[in-house]
Design an enzyme around this catalytic site. Structure first.
Site, PDB file in Angstrom:
ATOM      1  N   GLU A  61       0.826  -1.205   0.000  1.00 41.97           N
ATOM      2  CA  GLU A  61       0.000   0.000   0.000  1.00 41.97           C
ATOM      3  C   GLU A  61       0.867   1.264   0.000  1.00 41.97           C
ATOM      4  OE1 GLU A  61      -2.070  -3.125   2.646  1.00 41.97           O
ATOM      5  OE2 GLU A  61      -0.043  -2.483   2.149  1.00 41.97           O
ATOM      6  N   CYS A  84      -2.215  -3.144   7.364  1.00 45.29           N
ATOM      7  CA  CYS A  84      -1.845  -3.284   8.771  1.00 45.29           C
ATOM      8  C   CYS A  84      -2.102  -1.973   9.517  1.00 45.29           C
ATOM      9  CB  CYS A  84      -0.391  -3.695   8.907  1.00 45.29           C
ATOM     10  SG  CYS A  84       0.805  -2.452   8.360  1.00 45.29           S
ATOM     11  N   CYS A  93       0.212   0.914   7.754  1.00 37.41           N
ATOM     12  CA  CYS A  93      -0.282   1.308   6.433  1.00 37.41           C
ATOM     13  C   CYS A  93      -1.563   2.124   6.548  1.00 37.41           C
ATOM     14  CB  CYS A  93      -0.529   0.067   5.581  1.00 37.41           C
ATOM     15  SG  CYS A  93       0.988  -0.800   5.107  1.00 37.41           S
ATOM     16  N   ALA A 163       7.784 -37.416  -7.336  1.00 41.76           N
ATOM     17  CA  ALA A 163       7.900 -37.752  -8.756  1.00 41.76           C
ATOM     18  C   ALA A 163       7.752 -39.259  -8.909  1.00 41.76           C
ATOM     19  CB  ALA A 163       9.239 -37.285  -9.312  1.00 41.76           C
ATOM     20  N   TRP A 179      17.037 -40.130 -13.519  1.00 41.37           N
ATOM     21  CA  TRP A 179      15.968 -39.201 -13.200  1.00 41.37           C
ATOM     22  C   TRP A 179      14.690 -39.764 -13.734  1.00 41.37           C
ATOM     23  CZ3 TRP A 179      17.069 -35.301 -10.012  1.00 41.37           C
ATOM     24  CH2 TRP A 179      18.373 -34.827  -9.951  1.00 41.37           C
ATOM     25  N   THR A 205      17.006 -40.698   2.164  1.00 39.76           N
ATOM     26  CA  THR A 205      17.164 -40.014   0.885  1.00 39.76           C
ATOM     27  C   THR A 205      18.537 -39.357   0.788  1.00 39.76           C
ATOM     28  OG1 THR A 205      14.796 -39.609   0.622  1.00 39.76           O
ATOM     29  CG2 THR A 205      16.280 -38.136  -0.559  1.00 39.76           C
ATOM     30  N   ASP A 209      20.817 -40.495  -2.261  1.00 38.74           N
ATOM     31  CA  ASP A 209      20.963 -39.563  -3.388  1.00 38.74           C
ATOM     32  C   ASP A 209      21.934 -38.416  -3.133  1.00 38.74           C
ATOM     33  OD1 ASP A 209      19.060 -41.073  -4.696  1.00 38.74           O
ATOM     34  OD2 ASP A 209      17.385 -39.781  -4.113  1.00 38.74           O
ATOM     35  N   LEU A 213      19.621 -29.907  -2.185  1.00 38.78           N
ATOM     36  CA  LEU A 213      18.339 -29.262  -1.844  1.00 38.78           C
ATOM     37  C   LEU A 213      18.403 -27.743  -1.942  1.00 38.78           C
ATOM     38  CD1 LEU A 213      17.224 -31.446   1.210  1.00 38.78           C
ATOM     39  CD2 LEU A 213      16.704 -31.777  -1.214  1.00 38.78           C
TER      40      LEU A 213
END
Length: 343
Positions: A61, A84, A93, A163, A179, A205, A209, A213
């Site tokens: 704003e 706010c 604001c 995945a 992959w 994991t 792997d 990350l």
């Protein structure tokens, strides 16, 4: 005081959608503040946009009003979130809106933060400003889902990303998994990481792997890294937070540290733990046009499946998009009543 009120025409909705679009620019920089967009419409029809800056910078704003200058007097201000009314790193604001001489404020949703929660709307109305609430509210709630959830529950919005092949396998029978999906889907994962304040995997994991990350194939900051269990010395995930114990206290701790969104990247045991405890707010499945072709390859979730069709978890599809040769399906839990009706 009733704050959910307002009558909106097509023009109001168009301008609120514009504010929503402007807020996208703040998504990666505003956290832990909400990523808000605002548009000032002057009496002569000219428009001025603003979005929330990095912590310590102006809120949406204020940014829009600063661009509008004297044109703010008598103008209408559109803001995706309630302005706010308290002093934090910046001033309230509401004071800036009142001082600028704005005549009307259109708000997307009320801010559930206990420091605001209708007080901003009340302050504006007490100053004689017309305030209408609820324009494009569904779209705004979707955009601010992580922030709104955090303020309402004290915990991060949990996104589980998995995945798999079309037949639901996350690796081959020998355990190899790189992959399953293609480059564009992997880039999308980096975008999800950039949108998240923390990312979590299990120690299994990390051992299998050795992921870093971090965010590499997208713009935005790398998230804080969480490992369930102990990460081996020298693993790329270091420095990380290692956690042993129940998930609920972890979420409480992360929420207290202003983690608004937590991305869970698996594997199957971790995914199952979050899923079965009802801790996932959004599921993101990346499906590759591949078939493992048997039941000796690991699936998305480990452990026992639902005992009957009536006990299966059911959700609602939020979006579907093609990512190169792969497909992303985003699912969220259905309301409890809807799930019961389907049984």
């Amino acid at each position: 005081m009733t704050v959910y009120s307002g009558t909106f025409d097509v023009r109001d909705e168009q301008l609120m959608r514009r504010a929503i679009g402007t807020a996208l620019q703040a998504r990666l920089v505003a956290r832990p503040n909400p990523w808000v967009g605002a548009v000032v419409v002057a009496l002569d029809g000219s428009t001025y946009e603003g979005c929330t800056a990095a912590p310590g910078g102006p809120h949406a704003e204020i940014a829009a009003l600063s661009r509008a200058g004297d044109a703010s007097r008598g103008a209408t201000l559109y803001s995706t979130l309630e302005p706010c009314s308290h002093t934090g790193r910046t001033g309230p604001c509401t004071s800036a809106i009142i001082d600028a001489g704005v005549a009307r404020v259109v708000v997307g949703v009320v801010d559930p933060d206990e420091k605001v929660a209708g007080r901003g709307i009340g302050a504006l109305r007490d100053a004689g400003i017309t305030v209408d609430v609820g324009a494009c509210a569904t779209l705004v709630r979707t955009q601010l889902a992580a922030y709104l959830h955090h303020r309402a529950t004290g915990r991060p919005w949990v996104v589980l990303k998995m995945a798999s092949t079309l037949d639901g396998r996350t690796a081959a029978a020998d355990g190899s998994s790189r992959w399953i999906t293609g480059e564009i889907a992997r880039q999308r994962v980096h975008e999800l990481r950039a949108e998240s304040d923390a990312v979590l995997v299990g120690a299994g994991t990390v051992r299998a792997d050795d992921p870093s990350l971090t965010v590499r194939s997208a713009q935005g900051p790398s998230p804080r890294r969480i490992v369930l269990g102990a990460a081996p010395a020298g693993a790329q995930v270091h420095p990380c937070t290692e956690w042993s114990g129940d998930l609920e206290p972890l979420l409480d701790s992360l929420g207290a540290d202003n983690v608004l969104q937590l991305l869970v990247e698996g594997g199957a045991r971790v995914a199952a733990d979050f899923h079965r405890r009802g801790l996932v707010n959004r599921y993101v499945f990346h499906l590759a046009p591949a078939l493992a072709g048997g039941d000796d390859a690991p699936g998305v979730f480990s452990g026992a499946a639902a005992a009957s069709i009536a006990e299966m978890w059911r959700g609602s599809i939020v979006s579907v998009q093609q990512l190169g040769n792969d497909v992303e399906i985003v699912v969220e839990p259905s309301p409890i009543a809807e799930r019961q009706d389907s049984q």
